[in-house]
Design a protein around this motif. Sequence first.
Motif, mmCIF file in Angstrom:
data_model
loop_
_atom_site.group_PDB
_atom_site.id
_atom_site.type_symbol
_atom_site.label_atom_id
_atom_site.label_comp_id
_atom_site.label_asym_id
_atom_site.label_seq_id
_atom_site.Cartn_x
_atom_site.Cartn_y
_atom_site.Cartn_z
ATOM 1 N N GLY A 63 68.433 27.116 52.396
ATOM 2 C CA GLY A 63 68.721 26.832 53.805
ATOM 3 C C GLY A 63 69.234 28.061 54.536
ATOM 4 O O GLY A 63 68.842 28.327 55.679
ATOM 5 N N GLY A 64 70.107 28.810 53.873
ATOM 6 C CA GLY A 64 70.629 30.037 54.475
ATOM 7 C C GLY A 64 69.558 31.088 54.660
ATOM 8 O O GLY A 64 69.524 31.780 55.678
ATOM 9 N N VAL A 65 68.676 31.216 53.662
ATOM 10 C CA VAL A 65 67.560 32.165 53.767
ATOM 11 C C VAL A 65 66.686 31.802 54.963
ATOM 12 O O VAL A 65 66.332 32.661 55.785
ATOM 13 C CB VAL A 65 66.715 32.172 52.460
ATOM 14 N N LEU A 66 66.343 30.525 55.088
ATOM 15 C CA LEU A 66 65.486 30.087 56.192
ATOM 16 C C LEU A 66 66.182 30.273 57.541
ATOM 17 O O LEU A 66 65.566 30.755 58.504
ATOM 18 C CB LEU A 66 65.068 28.629 55.999
ATOM 19 N N PHE A 67 67.465 29.910 57.616
ATOM 20 C CA PHE A 67 68.209 30.018 58.868
ATOM 21 C C PHE A 67 68.328 31.473 59.322
ATOM 22 O O PHE A 67 68.004 31.798 60.471
ATOM 23 C CB PHE A 67 69.604 29.389 58.708
ATOM 24 N N LEU A 68 68.781 32.350 58.431
ATOM 25 C CA LEU A 68 68.931 33.762 58.812
ATOM 26 C C LEU A 68 67.594 34.397 59.160
ATOM 27 O O LEU A 68 67.496 35.177 60.116
ATOM 28 C CB LEU A 68 69.588 34.561 57.681
ATOM 29 N N SER A 69 66.564 34.059 58.405
ATOM 30 C CA SER A 69 65.241 34.633 58.658
ATOM 31 C C SER A 69 64.710 34.195 60.019
ATOM 32 O O SER A 69 64.146 35.008 60.759
ATOM 33 C CB SER A 69 64.268 34.217 57.555
ATOM 34 N N LEU A 70 64.895 32.933 60.340
ATOM 35 C CA LEU A 70 64.431 32.429 61.634
ATOM 36 C C LEU A 70 65.241 33.038 62.784
ATOM 37 O O LEU A 70 64.664 33.463 63.800
ATOM 38 C CB LEU A 70 64.523 30.905 61.656
ATOM 39 N N CYS A 71 66.557 33.121 62.618
ATOM 40 C CA CYS A 71 67.397 33.736 63.663
ATOM 41 C C CYS A 71 66.996 35.184 63.903
ATOM 42 O O CYS A 71 66.838 35.613 65.053
ATOM 43 C CB CYS A 71 68.872 33.659 63.283
ATOM 44 N N ALA A 72 66.828 35.950 62.813
ATOM 45 C CA ALA A 72 66.444 37.360 62.955
ATOM 46 C C ALA A 72 65.043 37.483 63.534
ATOM 47 O O ALA A 72 64.800 38.327 64.406
ATOM 48 C CB ALA A 72 66.529 38.071 61.603
#
Length: 183
Positions: free
Chosen positions: A89-98
Motif C-alpha cells: 500500500g505504501g509503495v502504491l501510495f508514494l508511487s502515485l503521489c510522486a
Amino acid sequence: MAMNKTFILGMSTLLIFGVGGYCIVEVIQKRSFAEVWLQGMGVPTQLGIGIGYGLLISLLALWIISRDFFKTEKMFYRQLISQLDLNIGGVLFLSLCAGIAEEIFFRAGLQPLLGLWLTSVLFVFIHGYLNPYNWRLSIYGAAMVFFIAGMGYLFQEVGLISAIAAHTVLDIVLFASLSGRNE
C-alpha cells in the motif's frame, strides 16, 4: 509509524510539487491547467502507452543498477528505501503521489519553460542521480536522463496522463524491488 511517514511524504510531494506545478501553469505560463490536463490522446491510450513505457524503463533501470559495478550504489538506495518500511500500500501510495505531483511540476510546469532536456537533467539531478562526487552513480543518472526525457516526449506527444502513468509504474517497480521485501 511507517504509514505516518509514508502518508506525510506522499502528501508533502502532492502539495509541494503538485500545487507548485499547477501554479506555474496558471500564473507563469498563463494557461488553464484543465487545458494541459486534457490535451493529448484519449485516456485509455495514454494509460496504455504510459504503463508500457514505465515497465520498459523500470526493467532497464533495474538491469543497470543490478550490475556489480553499481553494487555500492544499489545498497545505498536499498537502505534508504528500507527505512520507509513500505508495504505494498505504501509503495502504491508514494508511487502515485510522486507520479502525479512530479509530472505536473516538471512536465506541465517546467518543461514548456525550460525545454525537454534541461527539465530532464534537472529532474534527475534533484533526485540525486547526478552527483559530481560519485561518478558511478552519475553513470546511472545519465541513463536515467534518457529514460526521463522519454517521459517528456510522452507528455508532448501523448499527454500528461501518459507521463504520470510511466512515472508511477517506474516508481512502483523500483520501490518494490529496492525495499528489500521481495527477497
